[in-house]
Design a protein around this motif. Structure first.
Motif, PDB file in Angstrom:
ATOM      1  N   SER A  28     -12.939   2.680 -18.976  1.00 23.16           N
ATOM      2  CA  SER A  28     -12.542   2.281 -19.888  1.00 23.16           C
ATOM      3  C   SER A  28     -12.796   0.935 -19.999  1.00 23.16           C
ATOM      4  O   SER A  28     -13.593   0.635 -20.882  1.00 23.16           O
ATOM      5  N   LEU A  29     -14.046   0.281 -18.643  1.00 24.54           N
ATOM      6  CA  LEU A  29     -14.059  -0.921 -18.487  1.00 24.54           C
ATOM      7  C   LEU A  29     -15.160  -1.334 -19.490  1.00 24.54           C
ATOM      8  O   LEU A  29     -15.657  -2.520 -20.279  1.00 24.54           O
ATOM      9  N   LYS A  30     -16.582  -0.058 -20.374  1.00 22.15           N
ATOM     10  CA  LYS A  30     -17.331  -0.553 -20.855  1.00 22.15           C
ATOM     11  C   LYS A  30     -17.277  -0.317 -22.507  1.00 22.15           C
ATOM     12  O   LYS A  30     -17.776  -0.730 -23.083  1.00 22.15           O
ATOM     13  N   LYS A  31     -15.972   0.171 -22.903  1.00 24.96           N
ATOM     14  CA  LYS A  31     -14.760   0.940 -24.075  1.00 24.96           C
ATOM     15  C   LYS A  31     -14.505  -0.794 -24.451  1.00 24.96           C
ATOM     16  O   LYS A  31     -13.673  -1.610 -23.657  1.00 24.96           O
ATOM     17  N   TYR A  33     -11.505  -3.011 -25.563  1.00 24.34           N
ATOM     18  CA  TYR A  33     -10.543  -3.559 -24.630  1.00 24.34           C
ATOM     19  C   TYR A  33      -9.240  -2.817 -25.105  1.00 24.34           C
ATOM     20  O   TYR A  33      -8.860  -2.107 -26.486  1.00 24.34           O
ATOM     21  N   LEU A 103     -17.546  -6.432  -9.694  1.00 25.61           N
ATOM     22  CA  LEU A 103     -17.072  -6.280 -11.399  1.00 25.61           C
ATOM     23  C   LEU A 103     -16.722  -8.119 -11.690  1.00 25.61           C
ATOM     24  O   LEU A 103     -16.744  -8.384 -10.823  1.00 25.61           O
ATOM     25  N   SER A 155     -14.931  -9.577 -19.099  1.00 21.91           N
ATOM     26  CA  SER A 155     -15.334  -9.368 -18.437  1.00 21.91           C
ATOM     27  C   SER A 155     -15.213  -7.899 -18.271  1.00 21.91           C
ATOM     28  O   SER A 155     -14.829  -7.344 -19.429  1.00 21.91           O
ATOM     29  N   ASP A 156     -14.900  -7.314 -16.704  1.00 21.31           N
ATOM     30  CA  ASP A 156     -14.944  -6.348 -16.989  1.00 21.31           C
ATOM     31  C   ASP A 156     -13.456  -5.634 -16.910  1.00 21.31           C
ATOM     32  O   ASP A 156     -12.457  -5.024 -17.570  1.00 21.31           O
ATOM     33  N   ARG A 179     -13.890  -7.928 -27.882  1.00 17.26           N
ATOM     34  CA  ARG A 179     -14.187  -7.671 -26.596  1.00 17.26           C
ATOM     35  C   ARG A 179     -14.056  -6.119 -26.377  1.00 17.26           C
ATOM     36  O   ARG A 179     -13.208  -5.090 -26.656  1.00 17.26           O
ATOM     37  N   THR A 180     -14.697  -5.883 -24.468  1.00 16.66           N
ATOM     38  CA  THR A 180     -14.916  -5.043 -24.169  1.00 16.66           C
ATOM     39  C   THR A 180     -13.609  -5.015 -22.934  1.00 16.66           C
ATOM     40  O   THR A 180     -13.306  -6.235 -22.701  1.00 16.66           O
ATOM     41  N   GLY A 181     -13.112  -4.354 -21.940  1.00 14.93           N
ATOM     42  CA  GLY A 181     -12.237  -4.677 -20.396  1.00 14.93           C
ATOM     43  C   GLY A 181     -11.373  -3.518 -21.117  1.00 14.93           C
ATOM     44  O   GLY A 181     -10.887  -3.492 -21.874  1.00 14.93           O
TER      45      GLY A 181
END
Length: 252
Positions: A28-31, A33, A103, A155-156, A179-181
């Protein structure tokens, strides 16, 4: 991975293991938020009356059982989590992962001296840090500073270390389209991770009395809270159990 949840006290609990959760977080880190909350007895008590906390829990991606005292109560209600995942353990696992994989982490809260220790222990993490002032959650301009910092520092992982229910409310205010992360509400876990506070010995953790070690370590802060929680969780539990029995009888 199992995505099964079950509800008690108005909270849908994650039932999977820590390894399954870590796999989910990695994916889910790049999906867009999302964030994870860590209910314990204190959270359950606050949850009953705090509408903002209720909303934050409802919007969370996962609600993991953080407490070895809460887990037996859930089991008695027919909800058996695969394992208790403490916020402290999960935080350390994610810090190790972030350090190994280089990361980035946005950290909201924590004193500068503890951040310095964190950087020394995990030198390969790209860390963004902002520590809002006391009482920030009641001041819209201070909340906005936190949000702006989080948006400005992609950020991740996002660690919220400003205590419940402030961290959960702040986590719920992030626009996932911006944002993602993955966010994690970690409370005092950074203090344990860097050694500023000592975890209870393993035998105390296994005996489900880590709370006693914490109370003796921080008596001024925790004795009143633990007494308050002990007094209030009993009627909350009795109400929950009675309601489930009534529902079962109506079905039958």
């Amino acid at each position: 991975m199992s995505s099964a949840v079950n509800q008690a006290f108005g909270i849908d609990f994650y039932l999977g293991s820590k390894d399954e959760l870590l796999t989910h977080i990695s994916g889910s880190l790049k999906k867009p938020y999302s964030y994870i909350v860590t209910p314990n007895i204190d959270h359950v008590v606050q949850f009953q009356e705090n509408e903002k906390l209720q909303k934050a829990y409802r919007l969370a991606d996962k609600r993991i059982c953080d407490s070895r005292i809460l887990a037996p109560l859930l089991k008695s209600l027919g909800i058996e989590v695969k394992e208790v995942i403490t916020g402290s353990d999960l935080t350390v696992s994610l810090l190790k992962k972030a350090n190994q994989e280089k990361l980035s982490i946005t950290l909201i809260g924590a004193a500068e001296q503890d951040v310095d220790k964190l950087k020394a222990l995990y030198p390969y993490i790209h860390l963004y840090h902002y520590n809002p002032p006391m009482g920030f959650i009641e001041k819209p301009e201070e909340v906005q500073k936190c949000l702006d910092f989080i948006y400005a520092n992609p950020s991740d992982l996002i660690f919220y270390a400003v205590g419940a229910p402030r961290q959960e409310i702040l986590a719920s205010m992030i626009d996932s389209s911006r944002r993602t992360g993955v966010g994690l509400c970690i409370g005092a876990s950074i203090l344990f991770a860097v050694g500023s506070l000592k975890r209870a010995p393993l035998w105390m953790q296994k005996a489900k009395i880590e709370w006693l070690h914490r109370m003796c370590s921080e008596p001024q802060r925790l004795i009143r809270r633990y007494v308050h929680d002990a007094v209030h969780i009993l009627p909350i539990y009795v109400k929950e159990r009675s309601g489930r029995r009534r529902s079962s009888q109506e079905v039958n």
